[in-house]
Design an enzyme around this catalytic site. Structure first.
Site, mmCIF file in Angstrom:
data_model
loop_
_atom_site.group_PDB
_atom_site.id
_atom_site.type_symbol
_atom_site.label_atom_id
_atom_site.label_comp_id
_atom_site.label_asym_id
_atom_site.label_seq_id
_atom_site.Cartn_x
_atom_site.Cartn_y
_atom_site.Cartn_z
ATOM 1 N N ASP A 30 -38.695 52.032 9.526
ATOM 2 C CA ASP A 30 -37.312 52.048 10.354
ATOM 3 C C ASP A 30 -37.195 53.091 11.413
ATOM 4 O OD1 ASP A 30 -34.250 52.022 10.740
ATOM 5 O OD2 ASP A 30 -34.617 50.775 9.138
ATOM 6 N N HIS A 85 -30.263 55.142 11.861
ATOM 7 C CA HIS A 85 -30.353 53.741 11.223
ATOM 8 C C HIS A 85 -31.135 54.140 9.846
ATOM 9 C CE1 HIS A 85 -31.722 49.674 10.687
ATOM 10 N NE2 HIS A 85 -30.614 49.387 11.126
ATOM 11 N N ASP A 96 -33.146 33.971 1.683
ATOM 12 C CA ASP A 96 -33.115 33.865 0.031
ATOM 13 C C ASP A 96 -31.972 34.461 -0.855
ATOM 14 O OD1 ASP A 96 -35.896 33.108 0.122
ATOM 15 O OD2 ASP A 96 -36.565 34.936 1.157
ATOM 16 N N SER A 100 -29.043 44.647 8.205
ATOM 17 C CA SER A 100 -29.918 46.135 7.819
ATOM 18 C C SER A 100 -29.279 46.640 6.649
ATOM 19 C CB SER A 100 -29.911 46.809 9.243
ATOM 20 O OG SER A 100 -30.708 46.882 10.071
#
Length: 1012
Positions: free
Chosen positions: A251, A285, A422, A446
């Protein structure tokens, strides 16, 4: 090649000019409807189409987009199973559904719909390329007129970064790369962004509720998925808190000083943005994602993480403006190398990067679960978000794509929908850590991904704690999907996938199944360890390592149009024993095996069960044989050591190999480069030491066995083998090594090819003596027997092809123009006076004394069908062309042809006494004598088409040959042959010094001294 009548198609695999054939009845081409490569980016100008019968010999293949034909010049790469085409200009909307049709001789495929994405900003001066296995980056860069600037070694292959020269375009660069015929994948440097939107900071609260983390009451995520609850309901934490697991946060970096993350929890990875070992968060983030996945619990601080006892590995791949596909791929590989159990990818792009896909499925192959955010384009037409969209739409593959659900258990409007989704997980208004010991709200897929990553760690921790078992990535994915809660449509839907995750149910399922995972649906147990390098040109779309070729093409290591004519079978110096790797059958079914052939008795003496993936290697003292084998169900290979005296065996486990075994001259050690390290094997013990080296070239060893040299992305590593344990010194000033180092006979100097020329190294120093900017090596470096010169060829679209001679003592260089492109490695005559090289036009002989270049054109303009071979006494240079064996005298330049009834397929193997040459042809083996005057047609011995070149025993009396019908021993005196085994050979999956680079004709030249 025989002509093919309309109404049938030839199924073909080629082995360096060798073709074996099988006829199928269906001529209609088809496109794969389930390919995951369903998006192309028009700026990249390339789309890969998979299917069958996409090329038929003698027929024209055309491609059209929405009825617009692609010009023939823009159909870049063809095989019966793959077409790579340039996207026609004119797709201006951000997302457009286009219908693609392939037609072969008027027979068209059914249309296949593709998303063509056009809004991805691209770096305008670089491209990334994955060569076909064994192809030479020096040749590729020269033919495409691109500069090599970096190497990205992954599990399955090495990707290279190439710079576009002034005035060039991405589209043209990629077209030029595919036009070389040596490229498996190529793409631009793509942008990757974090999949999150900002949220306002809530007011801080200090009300404590169980657990004692002050802000737990503001988190609905851990409670909604039943990881932990503030009531008396059952939760996952009652079974597992993810002890002894690790999650990699690939990240923006992580603030390792944050109060909810500080301490032993954080494991420093790497900062690929700034290129240092401090992956501190450059934004907020990554810290937010890390806290969501694994913040401490019951520490009287902040929030609860889903996997509170898991270690967190920080890999920084996103900067203030995003990241690059190269950084993301490198971060994935680095995290896997550090032992991550789960990798979280809360990032993405609408541009599908095959580089990132290679990295993702390489990590999954090592047993790592990968979770990716599905994307935040739900209100923008739902263009697929990658890498999540590489997840198989119907079968578990270990890549889990997570959508964003909110506090009301509905899918957020921005969450990207698609068949690849999924599961869903909380991702709306998620409270988690941000730098400065603070906490903030963020929304996006995220935030959903780390909920699923944390759950994967809980499940792995439960399995290890309860019964010491390891769950595979597909088992984790299956159990997570089976236990998910429907929140949208019943069963599967494109919004939430299989439903919103339920941590308690998933972890309880692990506990309930105990070791009975065979009770799961069969597809849950399909994970295969580490995708070994394959030579099939089609993309492995599902990442499982399988090659779905027709049975006749299913021998591992076979690439249509290319192959291994130079692979040899090692034979002991006393002419007694040969070791060979064999398949169970031509279909590749069943176990592989290593064969011990008793040559004097012409019999199969012993079979060593296993799964060899390369030819065997003998130690120089003939005491041991070594072969690399694939191990079943674990992400490792092993080296099997065979003691020839008593047939006893012993294994040495290693990671996935990327370079071939190199044995030291004293027979005491062997070196093998792998995806994570360089393994130094003690042959007699056997045991091993590992050094943290990303080997991208084969290893070389000095004659005294004291030092080994291997290329890695930052330079040449010199390994002191006479130390215990061995140590390494990095010589960074060499530049990026693109050839394996070659060592002089006295061990005083080594020479390695770089993107600008060569570097001359003193191994004893160790130090770099000199660098010579003489052009990128397009062939491997050859040393003269006198050790005075290093010789190689360069290729440049403007300046043409040149032969370069480097004076090793003075570092001066001399260049001479060649009339045509070299397509074989270079041979040096034993007196060091001449260099002989096969070219597209024939053979060129270059005087290393005067610099004179004498081209000898091939008769009738025939292309070379095999690599070049040189008689031991230098009397003749030989090469296979369609009529037979072409013989050229390197001194007088006289030439003649020893004719064969069918085309030569393998290099000419010359008997040590210069008496005869043995060459594989389509109908068996031919015995050719260049010295015979007048010239006579070759004597021929009928047998199946040879897959590997004949290996002549040291005494010159016999040859061992591997064919599609098994292994044969040929008596060169009586011209009789005995089949000793019906099992065909395993073609080497690993680059080594018996596997020279591919040339533009799709053939291989003579073995180079150190292929990387």
């Amino acid at each position: 090649m025989n002509s093919i009548k309309r109404g049938c198609v030839l199924a073909v695999a080629a082995v360096g000019g060798l073709w074996w054939t099988g006829v199928t009845a269906q001529v209609t081409p088809t496109l794969d409807a389930d390919t995951s490569d369903r998006a192309g980016v028009s700026q990249l100008q390339s789309v890969t189409l998979g299917g069958t019968n996409l090329q038929q010999f003698g027929f024209t293949t055309t491609v059209s987009f929405n009825g617009t034909p692609v010009p023939p010049s823009d159909v870049l790469s063809l095989s019966p199973e793959r077409v790579v085409v340039l996207v026609p200009a004119g797709f201006s909307p951000p997302v457009e559904r286009v219908s693609v049709v392939v037609a072969v001789d008027g027979e068209s495929t059914d249309p296949l719909d593709f998303d063509v994405v056009t809004d991805a900003p691209l770096a305008d001066d670089e491209v990334l390329v994955r060569p076909m296995n064994g192809a030479f980056i020096g040749m590729i860069s020269g033919l495409a007129d691109l500069l090599i600037t970096g190497a990205i070694p992954l599990d399955t292959a090495i990707w290279w970064r190439l710079q576009i020269q002034d005035g060039g375009s991405i589209a043209q660069a990629i077209a030029d790369l595919f036009a070389t015929g040596l490229v498996a994948s190529a793409e631009a440097v793509l942008p990757v962004q974090e999949d999150a939107n900002g949220g306002k900071l809530p007011s801080k609260q200090t009300v404590e509720v169980p657990p004692n983390d002050p802000r737990f009451a503001e988190q609905y995520g851990p409670q909604r998925i039943r990881a932990v609850d503030n009531t008396d309901q059952l939760d996952a934490f009652a079974i597992s808190k993810a002890d002894d697991t690790s999650i990699a946060i690939v990240d923006t970096g992580v603030d390792a000083t944050h109060e909810d993350l500080v301490g032993n929890k954080m494991v420093a990875g790497w900062d690929f943005v700034d290129g240092d070992n401090d992956p501190n968060d450059g934004g907020s983030h990554g810290t937010h994602v890390a806290g969501t996945a694994g913040a401490y619990t019951d520490n009287n601080k902040g929030i609860v993480g889903i996997a509170p006892n898991a270690d967190l590995i920080a890999e920084r791949v996103l900067g203030p403006t995003g990241g690059k596909n190269e950084w993301v791929a490198a971060g994935i590989k680095h995290a896997a190398g550090l032992g991550a159990d789960v990798i979280n990818l809360s990032l993405g792009s609408t541009a599908p990067s095959k580089l990132i896909r290679d990295a993702v499925f390489g990590a999954i192959g090592q047993g790592v679960v990968v979770v990716a955010s599905s994307g935040n384009n739900g209100e923008k037409g739902d263009p697929p978000g990658y890498p999540a969209a590489f997840s198989h739409p119907s079968a578990p593959d270990g890549l889990i794509a997570a959508a964003n659900s909110n506090a009301s258990d509905r899918i957020h409007s921005t969450s990207t929908k698609g068949s690849y989704v999924d599961v869903a997980a909380p991702g709306t208004d998620i409270l988690a850590s941000i730098p400065g010991n603070d906490y903030g709200l963020k929304t996006g897929t995220s935030m959903a991904a780390p909920h699923a990553s944390g759950l994967a760690a809980l499940m792995l921790g439960a399995a290890r704690m309860l019964y010491g078992a390891e769950l595979t990535p597909t088992q984790i994915e299956c159990l997570m999907e089976i236990t998910a809660v429907d929140i949208e449509e019943e069963d599967f839907d494109i919004k939430s996938g299989h439903g919103r995750i339920d941590a308690y149910a998933a972890v309880h399922s692990v506990m309930s199944l105990a070791t009975d995972f065979h009770l799961l649906p069969p597809e849950c147990n399909t994970w295969r360890p580490s995708s070994f390098p394959t030579l099939d040109p089609r993309e492995d779309e599902d990442g499982d390592g399988d090659i779905d070729l027709p049975p006749v093409l299913a021998i591992p290591g076979v690439l249509p149009g290319q192959g291994h004519p130079d692979q040899v079978i090692p034979i002991t110096t006393d002419n007694a024993i040969a070791l060979a790797a064999a398949l169970e059958s031509t279909a590749g079914a069943g176990d592989h095996t290593t064969l011990r052939i008793d040559i004097p008795g012409d019999v199969l003496a012993t079979e060593y069960p296993g799964v060899p993936i390369s030819d065997s290697v003998l130690t120089p003292d003939d005491q041991y044989g070594l072969v690399v084998e694939r191990m079943d169900r674990v992400p490792f290979a092993r080296v099997l050591r065979i003691r020839l005296a008593d047939d006893s065996t012993a294994p040495v486990s290693v990671h996935t190999p990327v370079t071939e075994l190199t044995v030291t001259p004293d027979s005491e050690q062997a070196l093998l480069g792998t995806v994570r390290d360089l393994v130094v094997i003690d042959v007699a013990t056997p045991g091993s030491d590992s050094l943290d080296i990303n080997a991208i070239t084969a290893a070389s060893v000095t004659p005294d066995s004291a030092d080994g040299l291997v290329g890695e992305p930052n330079g040449v590593q010199v390994i002191e083998l006479d130390q215990d344990p061995p140590s390494a010194t990095l010589l960074e000033t060499t530049g990026i090594p693109i050839t394996g180092p070659v060592v002089t006979s006295d061990g005083a100097r080594a020479v390695v090819g770089t993107p600008t020329g060569v570097a001359i190294i003193d191994p004893a120093g160790p130090s770099v003596v000199a660098t010579v900017a003489s052009g990128v090596p397009a062939t491997n470096i050859a040393l003269t027997p006198s050790d005075a010169f290093a010789v190689y060829a360069t290729t440049d679209p403007v300046d043409g092809t040149e032969l370069i001679r480097i004076n090793i003592a003075t570092a001066s260089s001399l260049s001479r123009s060649l009339a045509a492109l070299p397509v074989t490695d270079i041979h040096i005559t034993s007196d060091s006076a001449r260099a002989v090289v096969g070219t597209q036009d024939g053979i060129s002989v270059v005087s290393l004394v005067t610099g004179t270049v004498d081209p000898v054109p091939a008769p009738g303009g025939e292309p070379l069908r095999t690599g070049l071979s040189l008689y031991p006494d230098d009397s003749w240079a030989t090469v296979g062309i369609a009529p037979g064996v072409w013989c050229v005298d390197p001194v007088t330049l006289a030439a003649k042809i020893v004719t064969t009834t069918t085309m030569p397929l393998t290099n000419v193997s010359i008997a040590p006494d210069n008496s005869i040459g043995v060459i594989g042809i389509e109908s068996g083996v031919a015995l050719a004598d260049c010295k015979e005057d007048p010239v006579q047609p070759a004597d021929e011995i009928g047998m199946a088409q040879p897959v590997i070149a004949a290996t002549v025993t040291p005494d010159g009396t016999k040859a061992v040959i591997g064919t599609l019908a098994g292994f044969h021993v040929l008596n060169l005196g009586t011209e009789s042959q005995v089949q000793v085994s019906p099992k065909p050979p395993v073609l080497n999956w690993l680059p080594d010094d018996t596997q020279p680079p591919l040339n533009p004709l799709g053939e291989r030249g003579r073995p180079g001294p150190a292929d990387g």
